[in-house]
Write a protein that holds these residues in place. Structure first.
Motif, PDB file in Angstrom:
ATOM      1  N   LEU A  32       0.829  -1.207   0.000  1.00  0.00           N
ATOM      2  CA  LEU A  32       0.000   0.000   0.000  1.00  0.00           C
ATOM      3  C   LEU A  32       0.863   1.257   0.000  1.00  0.00           C
ATOM      4  O   LEU A  32       0.573   2.220  -0.723  1.00  0.00           O
ATOM      5  CB  LEU A  32      -0.948  -0.002   1.200  1.00  0.00           C
ATOM      6  CG  LEU A  32      -2.066  -1.040   1.165  1.00  0.00           C
ATOM      7  CD1 LEU A  32      -2.770  -1.108   2.515  1.00  0.00           C
ATOM      8  CD2 LEU A  32      -3.050  -0.744   0.048  1.00  0.00           C
ATOM      9  N   LEU A  33       1.927   1.260   0.794  1.00  0.00           N
ATOM     10  CA  LEU A  33       2.831   2.416   0.813  1.00  0.00           C
ATOM     11  C   LEU A  33       3.538   2.590  -0.528  1.00  0.00           C
ATOM     12  O   LEU A  33       3.723   3.717  -0.994  1.00  0.00           O
ATOM     13  CB  LEU A  33       3.841   2.290   1.945  1.00  0.00           C
ATOM     14  CG  LEU A  33       3.279   2.524   3.341  1.00  0.00           C
ATOM     15  CD1 LEU A  33       4.315   2.149   4.397  1.00  0.00           C
ATOM     16  CD2 LEU A  33       2.814   3.962   3.520  1.00  0.00           C
ATOM     17  N   GLN A  34       3.901   1.497  -1.162  1.00  0.00           N
ATOM     18  CA  GLN A  34       4.535   1.587  -2.482  1.00  0.00           C
ATOM     19  C   GLN A  34       3.552   2.149  -3.504  1.00  0.00           C
ATOM     20  O   GLN A  34       3.906   2.999  -4.322  1.00  0.00           O
ATOM     21  CB  GLN A  34       5.055   0.222  -2.939  1.00  0.00           C
ATOM     22  CG  GLN A  34       5.808   0.290  -4.246  1.00  0.00           C
ATOM     23  CD  GLN A  34       6.986   1.251  -4.190  1.00  0.00           C
ATOM     24  OE1 GLN A  34       7.799   1.193  -3.277  1.00  0.00           O
ATOM     25  NE2 GLN A  34       7.078   2.167  -5.139  1.00  0.00           N
ATOM     26  N   THR A  35       2.310   1.704  -3.451  1.00  0.00           N
ATOM     27  CA  THR A  35       1.285   2.235  -4.353  1.00  0.00           C
ATOM     28  C   THR A  35       1.083   3.724  -4.099  1.00  0.00           C
ATOM     29  O   THR A  35       0.979   4.523  -5.026  1.00  0.00           O
ATOM     30  CB  THR A  35      -0.035   1.471  -4.179  1.00  0.00           C
ATOM     31  OG1 THR A  35       0.185   0.093  -4.504  1.00  0.00           O
ATOM     32  CG2 THR A  35      -1.131   2.030  -5.067  1.00  0.00           C
ATOM     33  N   TRP A  36       1.045   4.099  -2.817  1.00  0.00           N
ATOM     34  CA  TRP A  36       0.913   5.517  -2.455  1.00  0.00           C
ATOM     35  C   TRP A  36       2.039   6.341  -3.093  1.00  0.00           C
ATOM     36  O   TRP A  36       1.805   7.383  -3.693  1.00  0.00           O
ATOM     37  CB  TRP A  36       0.916   5.660  -0.934  1.00  0.00           C
ATOM     38  CG  TRP A  36       0.966   7.088  -0.494  1.00  0.00           C
ATOM     39  CD1 TRP A  36       2.086   7.828  -0.250  1.00  0.00           C
ATOM     40  CD2 TRP A  36      -0.136   7.957  -0.296  1.00  0.00           C
ATOM     41  NE1 TRP A  36       1.732   9.110   0.103  1.00  0.00           N
ATOM     42  CE2 TRP A  36       0.381   9.209   0.074  1.00  0.00           C
ATOM     43  CE3 TRP A  36      -1.517   7.792  -0.392  1.00  0.00           C
ATOM     44  CZ2 TRP A  36      -0.438  10.288   0.349  1.00  0.00           C
ATOM     45  CZ3 TRP A  36      -2.322   8.875  -0.114  1.00  0.00           C
ATOM     46  CH2 TRP A  36      -1.788  10.102   0.253  1.00  0.00           C
ATOM     47  N   LYS A  37       3.276   5.858  -2.942  1.00  0.00           N
ATOM     48  CA  LYS A  37       4.430   6.577  -3.481  1.00  0.00           C
ATOM     49  C   LYS A  37       4.377   6.659  -5.008  1.00  0.00           C
ATOM     50  O   LYS A  37       4.722   7.689  -5.586  1.00  0.00           O
ATOM     51  CB  LYS A  37       5.729   5.916  -3.030  1.00  0.00           C
ATOM     52  CG  LYS A  37       6.007   6.099  -1.553  1.00  0.00           C
ATOM     53  CD  LYS A  37       7.262   5.363  -1.132  1.00  0.00           C
ATOM     54  CE  LYS A  37       7.478   5.501   0.348  1.00  0.00           C
ATOM     55  NZ  LYS A  37       8.695   4.797   0.802  1.00  0.00           N
ATOM     56  N   THR A  38       3.943   5.598  -5.651  1.00  0.00           N
ATOM     57  CA  THR A  38       3.833   5.585  -7.108  1.00  0.00           C
ATOM     58  C   THR A  38       2.791   6.590  -7.585  1.00  0.00           C
ATOM     59  O   THR A  38       3.017   7.315  -8.556  1.00  0.00           O
ATOM     60  CB  THR A  38       3.480   4.170  -7.606  1.00  0.00           C
ATOM     61  OG1 THR A  38       4.522   3.269  -7.211  1.00  0.00           O
ATOM     62  CG2 THR A  38       3.312   4.135  -9.110  1.00  0.00           C
TER      63      THR A  38
END
Length: 83
Positions: A67-73
């Motif tokens: 979820l954090l990676q998706t947020w950053k993307t």
């Protein structure tokens, strides 16, 4: 936007052009809440019933890194702020 259907009545989304802290939008029973990905706290919106809260918090805990990676993307303008 990334959207995850957790059950028939619960959907979690992450959108772009957002603001910190990293959070998900939770849609349930015609209501919406914003929940922090880092600690699961309710940031704003409608209080979630216990069943909804348990489902969402379990999902966030199991999928926090993704979820954090998706947020950053989806929010590259905040990359330095939420690393």
């Amino acid at each position: 936007m990334a959207s995850y259907q957790l059950s028939k009545h619960i959907r979690v989304s992450i959108t772009g052009r957002e603001h910190n802290p990293p959070h998900v939008h939770v849609y349930f029973g015609g209501k919406v809440a914003r929940v922090c990905i880092q600690d699961g706290s309710l940031l704003s919106g409608d209080p979630m019933p216990a069943r909804v809260s348990a489902t969402v918090l379990t999902y966030i805990a199991k999928n926090k890194i993704a979820l954090l990676q998706t947020w950053k993307t989806l929010n590259p303008q905040l990359r330095n702020e939420n690393s």
